[in-house]
Each structure stands twice: as structure tokens, then as C-alpha cells.
Motif scaffolding. Structure first.
Motif, PDB file in Angstrom:
ATOM      1  N   THR A 258       5.660 -16.624  -2.350  1.00 57.07           N
ATOM      2  CA  THR A 258       4.224 -16.848  -2.206  1.00 57.07           C
ATOM      3  C   THR A 258       3.487 -15.521  -2.128  1.00 57.07           C
ATOM      4  O   THR A 258       2.443 -15.333  -2.770  1.00 57.07           O
ATOM      5  CB  THR A 258       3.930 -17.684  -0.949  1.00 57.07           C
ATOM      6  OG1 THR A 258       4.667 -18.905  -1.007  1.00 57.07           O
ATOM      7  CG2 THR A 258       2.446 -18.004  -0.842  1.00 57.07           C
ATOM      8  N   GLY A 259       4.021 -14.572  -1.353  1.00 53.99           N
ATOM      9  CA  GLY A 259       3.394 -13.259  -1.273  1.00 53.99           C
ATOM     10  C   GLY A 259       3.345 -12.567  -2.619  1.00 53.99           C
ATOM     11  O   GLY A 259       2.316 -11.986  -2.995  1.00 53.99           O
ATOM     12  N   ALA A 323       2.481  -2.683   1.011  1.00 60.88           N
ATOM     13  CA  ALA A 323       1.730  -2.521  -0.233  1.00 60.88           C
ATOM     14  C   ALA A 323       0.546  -3.483  -0.303  1.00 60.88           C
ATOM     15  O   ALA A 323      -0.560  -3.102  -0.719  1.00 60.88           O
ATOM     16  CB  ALA A 323       2.661  -2.743  -1.428  1.00 60.88           C
ATOM     17  N   GLU A 324       0.763  -4.729   0.101  1.00 62.36           N
ATOM     18  CA  GLU A 324      -0.315  -5.710   0.074  1.00 62.36           C
ATOM     19  C   GLU A 324      -1.446  -5.299   1.023  1.00 62.36           C
ATOM     20  O   GLU A 324      -2.629  -5.394   0.682  1.00 62.36           O
ATOM     21  CB  GLU A 324       0.224  -7.091   0.469  1.00 62.36           C
ATOM     22  CG  GLU A 324       1.087  -7.762  -0.578  1.00 62.36           C
ATOM     23  CD  GLU A 324       0.267  -8.462  -1.646  1.00 62.36           C
ATOM     24  OE1 GLU A 324      -0.457  -7.772  -2.396  1.00 62.36           O
ATOM     25  OE2 GLU A 324       0.338  -9.694  -1.723  1.00 62.36           O
ATOM     26  N   PHE A 325      -1.082  -4.830   2.215  1.00 61.30           N
ATOM     27  CA  PHE A 325      -2.119  -4.399   3.162  1.00 61.30           C
ATOM     28  C   PHE A 325      -2.875  -3.180   2.633  1.00 61.30           C
ATOM     29  O   PHE A 325      -4.077  -3.031   2.860  1.00 61.30           O
ATOM     30  CB  PHE A 325      -1.486  -4.084   4.521  1.00 61.30           C
ATOM     31  CG  PHE A 325      -0.979  -5.292   5.265  1.00 61.30           C
ATOM     32  CD1 PHE A 325      -1.479  -6.561   4.997  1.00 61.30           C
ATOM     33  CD2 PHE A 325       0.013  -5.185   6.226  1.00 61.30           C
ATOM     34  CE1 PHE A 325      -1.024  -7.685   5.673  1.00 61.30           C
ATOM     35  CE2 PHE A 325       0.482  -6.291   6.922  1.00 61.30           C
ATOM     36  CZ  PHE A 325      -0.040  -7.553   6.638  1.00 61.30           C
ATOM     37  N   ALA A 326      -2.172  -2.295   1.909  1.00 61.02           N
ATOM     38  CA  ALA A 326      -2.818  -1.086   1.370  1.00 61.02           C
ATOM     39  C   ALA A 326      -3.870  -1.420   0.318  1.00 61.02           C
ATOM     40  O   ALA A 326      -4.839  -0.670   0.142  1.00 61.02           O
ATOM     41  CB  ALA A 326      -1.758  -0.154   0.773  1.00 61.02           C
ATOM     42  N   ILE A 327      -3.693  -2.546  -0.371  1.00 60.08           N
ATOM     43  CA  ILE A 327      -4.663  -2.933  -1.399  1.00 60.08           C
ATOM     44  C   ILE A 327      -6.058  -3.096  -0.805  1.00 60.08           C
ATOM     45  O   ILE A 327      -7.066  -2.822  -1.475  1.00 60.08           O
ATOM     46  CB  ILE A 327      -4.203  -4.236  -2.091  1.00 60.08           C
ATOM     47  CG1 ILE A 327      -2.994  -3.961  -2.987  1.00 60.08           C
ATOM     48  CG2 ILE A 327      -5.327  -4.861  -2.918  1.00 60.08           C
ATOM     49  CD1 ILE A 327      -2.372  -5.196  -3.584  1.00 60.08           C
ATOM     50  N   CYS A 328      -6.113  -3.507   0.443  1.00 56.65           N
ATOM     51  CA  CYS A 328      -7.411  -3.737   1.093  1.00 56.65           C
ATOM     52  C   CYS A 328      -8.277  -2.480   1.103  1.00 56.65           C
ATOM     53  O   CYS A 328      -9.510  -2.561   1.152  1.00 56.65           O
ATOM     54  CB  CYS A 328      -7.212  -4.222   2.520  1.00 56.65           C
ATOM     55  SG  CYS A 328      -6.390  -5.810   2.648  1.00 56.65           S
ATOM     56  N   PHE A 329      -7.637  -1.312   1.078  1.00 57.36           N
ATOM     57  CA  PHE A 329      -8.382  -0.060   1.169  1.00 57.36           C
ATOM     58  C   PHE A 329      -8.445   0.681  -0.170  1.00 57.36           C
ATOM     59  O   PHE A 329      -8.868   1.832  -0.219  1.00 57.36           O
ATOM     60  CB  PHE A 329      -7.733   0.856   2.224  1.00 57.36           C
ATOM     61  CG  PHE A 329      -7.569   0.198   3.566  1.00 57.36           C
ATOM     62  CD1 PHE A 329      -8.649   0.068   4.427  1.00 57.36           C
ATOM     63  CD2 PHE A 329      -6.336  -0.303   3.961  1.00 57.36           C
ATOM     64  CE1 PHE A 329      -8.505  -0.558   5.661  1.00 57.36           C
ATOM     65  CE2 PHE A 329      -6.174  -0.926   5.194  1.00 57.36           C
ATOM     66  CZ  PHE A 329      -7.271  -1.046   6.043  1.00 57.36           C
ATOM     67  N   THR A 423      -7.103 -11.940  -0.075  1.00 58.80           N
ATOM     68  CA  THR A 423      -5.889 -12.370  -0.786  1.00 58.80           C
ATOM     69  C   THR A 423      -4.743 -11.397  -0.538  1.00 58.80           C
ATOM     70  O   THR A 423      -3.583 -11.807  -0.407  1.00 58.80           O
ATOM     71  CB  THR A 423      -6.130 -12.495  -2.301  1.00 58.80           C
ATOM     72  OG1 THR A 423      -6.454 -11.212  -2.854  1.00 58.80           O
ATOM     73  CG2 THR A 423      -7.236 -13.483  -2.611  1.00 58.80           C
ATOM     74  N   ALA A 424      -5.069 -10.096  -0.474  1.00 56.14           N
ATOM     75  CA  ALA A 424      -4.032  -9.097  -0.212  1.00 56.14           C
ATOM     76  C   ALA A 424      -3.475  -9.247   1.203  1.00 56.14           C
ATOM     77  O   ALA A 424      -2.262  -9.149   1.424  1.00 56.14           O
ATOM     78  CB  ALA A 424      -4.592  -7.692  -0.423  1.00 56.14           C
ATOM     79  N   VAL A 425      -4.358  -9.486   2.178  1.00 58.29           N
ATOM     80  CA  VAL A 425      -3.910  -9.687   3.556  1.00 58.29           C
ATOM     81  C   VAL A 425      -3.012 -10.919   3.641  1.00 58.29           C
ATOM     82  O   VAL A 425      -1.942 -10.895   4.272  1.00 58.29           O
ATOM     83  CB  VAL A 425      -5.116  -9.838   4.502  1.00 58.29           C
ATOM     84  CG1 VAL A 425      -4.651 -10.255   5.899  1.00 58.29           C
ATOM     85  CG2 VAL A 425      -5.901  -8.535   4.581  1.00 58.29           C
ATOM     86  N   GLY A 427      -1.210 -12.306   1.242  1.00 54.80           N
ATOM     87  CA  GLY A 427       0.065 -12.010   0.598  1.00 54.80           C
ATOM     88  C   GLY A 427       0.977 -11.204   1.505  1.00 54.80           C
ATOM     89  O   GLY A 427       2.184 -11.451   1.583  1.00 54.80           O
ATOM     90  N   GLY A 428       0.411 -10.225   2.219  1.00 58.17           N
ATOM     91  CA  GLY A 428       1.200  -9.432   3.146  1.00 58.17           C
ATOM     92  C   GLY A 428       1.754 -10.245   4.294  1.00 58.17           C
ATOM     93  O   GLY A 428       2.909 -10.063   4.712  1.00 58.17           O
ATOM     94  N   LEU A 429       0.969 -11.153   4.808  1.00 57.46           N
ATOM     95  CA  LEU A 429       1.429 -11.991   5.916  1.00 57.46           C
ATOM     96  C   LEU A 429       2.565 -12.913   5.487  1.00 57.46           C
ATOM     97  O   LEU A 429       3.508 -13.164   6.253  1.00 57.46           O
ATOM     98  CB  LEU A 429       0.256 -12.811   6.470  1.00 57.46           C
ATOM     99  CG  LEU A 429      -0.819 -12.002   7.211  1.00 57.46           C
ATOM    100  CD1 LEU A 429      -1.983 -12.904   7.604  1.00 57.46           C
ATOM    101  CD2 LEU A 429      -0.240 -11.320   8.445  1.00 57.46           C
ATOM    102  N   PHE A 430       2.498 -13.436   4.256  1.00 58.05           N
ATOM    103  CA  PHE A 430       3.592 -14.276   3.761  1.00 58.05           C
ATOM    104  C   PHE A 430       4.886 -13.461   3.660  1.00 58.05           C
ATOM    105  O   PHE A 430       5.972 -13.948   4.022  1.00 58.05           O
ATOM    106  CB  PHE A 430       3.237 -14.880   2.403  1.00 58.05           C
ATOM    107  CG  PHE A 430       2.427 -16.143   2.497  1.00 58.05           C
ATOM    108  CD1 PHE A 430       2.995 -17.316   2.960  1.00 58.05           C
ATOM    109  CD2 PHE A 430       1.096 -16.158   2.125  1.00 58.05           C
ATOM    110  CE1 PHE A 430       2.250 -18.489   3.051  1.00 58.05           C
ATOM    111  CE2 PHE A 430       0.332 -17.321   2.211  1.00 58.05           C
ATOM    112  CZ  PHE A 430       0.909 -18.489   2.680  1.00 58.05           C
TER     113      PHE A 430
END
Length: 461
Positions: A258-259, A323-329, A423-425, A427-430
Motif C-alpha cells: 500500500t505504501g 523517503a515518503e516523509f521527505a517528499i513532504c518537504f 499522500t506521502a505521509v 504512504g510512510g505510515l503504511f
């Protein structure tokens, strides 16, 4: 029984190139095609907005219903395959008859008949998306069940899954070149919607040919001697989920899948809307990440054989979470957006390599463990459950992504920057949840039983 050669393994694995093409079409471009951004130049072809219960978009709703349908077809096909008495084997006949409609349905998803949004287009999308799921199941559940039957040796099986993943990734890589092909066709004078459709038609033709390769080159009975299960479908499903190792691995695959699906569904938006880069830039970004992951394949292969699969999977999930969390910035980082995007692509090469190979090989270990401990071949049921879990992860992403991406959208637009970051957050949580699930898998016990069984067979000979 004949010994499986590398040539046979290659013939078995080639369809994964086609699956990679089709997966790129649906996971990377379905939402982008039917929920177009201003930069894409694509027309609006289906009803927009959260029109189903005020929460789901048309695409999300269609995907949700499709996977309810999957919940029925996956175990039914698996049971039929497990109990098949065809003279050509339990798996190959299903693959033979599903190959062509599998490929055609992937193409027809993008070929709605009307040029403006409306019920006809919505229904067309639903029918062929559901058809795709059906024929995917009819082909892939038997195909995936065949590998643990043909290859009992753990080391050779890791090699097979590495080759299988290589074909899938290279097929996906060709799919990721879609924006370049589309750009060339648009420059040649084709309208954007037809540039996309012509590209997908080419992918479909190649894909169908590859899906048919194992059907006409592998004689299943030469490699497999099976014991058909005699229990009911309900009992087979209950048996699969009673296996605690299976539960841990399938939950981990659901969450990491899912992530990954969040990333795949949004990559075009991240590139164009967050980073401000042209569509074609996604090709270079994905090319770097894919090339990096392929270079890591030999290392991952040796690591898994020597140390097991769980640790690299855990590390892969951890890196992808970051990586998913980094997309937020990504829109606030200094310097060239393209340079930042390429650095990010290198960073995700490791999780791409690990998560494309090892979860599948880990599941094959669980299936073999069950066969050894029960004495009955029920690979179909296990493969069906795994297939359903994989598609459920993709479905969750497709359901959630369209509803998130509209958050913060300006008037008259379909995509909001805040929604993309959410969506990035998500994905990271999954992926973070996947780490917890895989920690519950007792790999030492599973591999210990497999190795003891193999040692016993050698002593018996």
C-alpha cells in the motif's frame, strides 16, 4: 521429474515483464489519466470530485468494488486450480486461456468511448477495470502457485524470484518511459489522449506475446507431481490463515504494498505539481531509481541466501518510510529541483530492490513450509490470498489518493499541494506498519523446517 533449468525459469519469468508494463499503466497513470492536472493537457473523461457518499471519487469507488469482486474470484480460481485434473497440469491451462483478455482489458480501461464525462464512460471504466482484475486472477494465481511447485530448493528459488523481479522491474521501467513516448507522439500531432492510448496499445501487444511464452514452452507435468487437496474451499482458506507465518507475511506485504502504491500513484504529481518539473523528468528520476535497484540485485540475492530475508526487508521498509516523509518537504528544499529529485531516486533504489524480490521469496518459503508440515499441495490458495492482499493494497491507495489529492486544490483545479503531501505521509505510515508486521515473522523456524526436510531427503537417497 525433470530438473528445472535456467531456460525454463526464464520462460516462466518473462510474463512479469508484461505485468510490469500493465502495473505501470494502472498504478502510475490511471489516476493521472482520469483525474488530470492542468499541466497534463488531458481532457476530463469521467465524473470528477468525491461524488460517492461524499468521500470516494469514481475511480476510488470502482477500485473498491473491484476488490470486493476479487475477494470472491481469487480463492475460487485458486481452489479450481489446486483441484484441477487437466492432463496439461493444474496451472498452465488457466494461464493459456486468460492471457489475451488479461492484456486487452488493461488497454480498454483507457479507451472510454465518449469525449466528455458521463455515465457511459464511468460504466466503461468500471467494466474493464473489473475485467482486468478477473483475468489477472485467472492468469497470475495459477502462475504464482507454479513456482514453489517447480523449484523446491531455497537457493534456486531465490534466484528465480530475482529473475522474476528483474523482468517485472524492466517491464515497469519501460512503462515509466510512457511520458517520453507520449511527448513524442504529441509532437507528431496526436492529441494528448490518443498519444497515451497509442502508447498503451503498444505495451499491450508486447505484453500479450510475453504472457503466452510459458504457456507454449513449459510442460508442467515434466516438473511437478502434485497431491490434490480434498478439503472444501472454506476449509482451505481457513487453513491458510491459520498459519501464523502466513498471517505475518501477508500483513507485511499488504502494508508495504500500500505504501509503495501511494508513491506509484502520485509520482507524476510529485514531479509536476510539487517539484515544478515537466512530465518527462519523471522518466529520468525513475530510470535512476530502477538502474540503482538493478545494480543492487546481486548484493540482495547473496545477502538473502546467507542471512535470510527478514532483515533486508525491514531495512527496505525503513528507508522507504523516510523517503515518503521527505517528499513532504520537496517543494521547500534549496537548490535545483531536478538535482534533489535525482538524489531522492538514488535513495529509494535500495527499498525498490529489496521489496521487489524478497517478500515474494519469503512467501514461497511459507508455502513450502506448509506443504512439508501438512503433506498437501495448496499453493493455489496461498497464492490467491497473497494476490488478493497485493491488489487490496493497490486498491486502498487508489481509493484514498484521489480523495486526499483534492485537499487544498484551488478553484477549478483537481490537485492540491497539501493533499499531495498528505499522500506521502500516508504512504510512510503504511510502510512503518509493515515493519511491525514483518517483525512478527519467525523466519528461523520456517527455514529450519525446510532445510531439515531437504537434508532428510538427501539422506533417504
Amino acid at each position: 521429474m525433470k530438473t528445472v533449468t535456467n531456460r525454463t525459469i526464464a520462460a516462466y519469468c518473462l510474463p512479469q515483464f508484461a505485468v510490469g508494463l500493465f502495473t505501470a499503466m494502472l498504478n502510475n497513470y490511471l489516476i493521472y489519466f482520469y483525474q488530470p492536472s492542468r499541466e497534463s493537457g488531458l481532457p476530463t473523461l469521467i465524473t470528477q470530485g468525491t461524488v460517492i457518499l461524499g468521500v470516494l471519487t469514481v475511480v476510488g469507488f470502482v477500485k473498491a468494488i473491484g476488490h470486493v469482486f476479487d475477494a470472491v474470484t481469487d480463492p475460487l480460481v485458486a481452489s479450481l486450480s489446486d483441484k484441477s485434473r487437466s492432463p496439461d497440469g493444474r496451472r498452465i491451462p488457466f494461464m493459456k486461456w486468460a492471457a489475451v483478455p488479461f492484456g486487452l482489458s488493461a488497454l480498454l480501461i483507457f479507451c472510454v468511448p465518449q469525449s466528455a464525462p458521463g455515465m457511459v464512460n464511468n460504466l466503461w471504466l468500471a467494466v474493464f477495470l473489473w475485467a482486468y482484475y478477473l483475468f489477472y486472477t485467472l492468469y497470475m494465481v495459477p502462475q504464482e502457485a507454479l513456482l514453489p511447485e517447480m523449484i523446491p530448493a531455497e537457493g534456486q528459488r531465490v534466484n528465480a524470484y530475482t529473475m522474476r523481479s528483474f523482468f517485472f522491474v524492466t517491464g515497469s521501467a519501460v512503462g515509466y518511459v510512457t511520458p517520453l513516448i507520449v511527448s513524442g507522439l504529441k509532437k507528431a500531432g496526436l492529441p494528448p489522449v490518443w498519444a497515451w492510448r497509442c502508447t498503451f496499445a503498444l505495451f499491450t501487444a508486447v505484453g500479450i506475446i510475453l504472457l503466452l511464452v510459458p504457456v507454449f514452452t513449459i510442460k508442467e507435468k515434466d516438473y511437478v507431481r502434485s497431491v490434490q487437496p480434498t478439503v472444501s474451499l472454506k476449509e482451505s482458506i481457513r487453513h491458510a490463515f491459520a498459519n501464523r507465518h502466513f498471517r505475518a507475511v501477508t500483513l507485511g506485504q499488504l502494508l508495504e504494498g500500500t505504501g509503495m502504491s501511494f508513491f506509484q500513484a502520485c509520482i507524476m504529481y510529485y514531479v509536476t505539481s510539487l517539484m515544478g518539473l515537466p512530465e518527462e523528468a519523471s522518466v529520468a528520476i525513475l530510470a535512476v531509481s530502477i538502474a540503482g535497484s538493478l545494480l543492487l540485485y546481486p548484493l540482495i540475492n547473496r545477502w538473502a541466501k546467507r542471512r535470510g530475508k527478514r532483515l533486508p526487508i525491514l531495512l527496505g521498509c525503513a528507508v522507504f518510510t523516510l523517503a515518503e516523509f521527505a517528499i513532504c518537504f520537496s517543494d521547500a528544499l534549496p537548490g535545483s529541483p531536478m538535482v534533489m529529485a535525482l538524489i531522492f531516486a538514488v535513495f529509494v533504489s535500495f527499498p525498490f530492490a529489496v521489496l521487489n524480490i524478497l517478500p515474494h521469496s519469503m512467501m514461497a518459503d511459507v508455502i513450502q513450509y506448509d506443504t512439508i508440515t501438512t503433506g498437501v499441495n495448496q499453493e493455489g490458495i496461498f497464492s490467491a490470498a497473497k494476490s488478493f492482499i497485493t491488489k487490496l493494497g493497490t486498491s486502498l491507495a487508489i481509493m484514498i489518493v484521489p480523495s486526499l489529492t483534492v485537499i487544498g486544490a484551488a478553484a477549478g483545479e483537481n490537485i492540491g499541494r497539501l493533499g499531495l503531501k498528505l499522500t506521502a505521509v500516508a504512504g510512510g505510515l503504511f510502510c512503518l506498519g509493515a515493519i511491525i508486521a514483518f517483525l512478527r515473522y519467525n523466519e528461523r523456524e520456517v527455514l529450519g523446517v525446510i532445510r531439515a526436510h531437504r537434508a532428510g531427503r538427501k539422506e533417504g537417497n
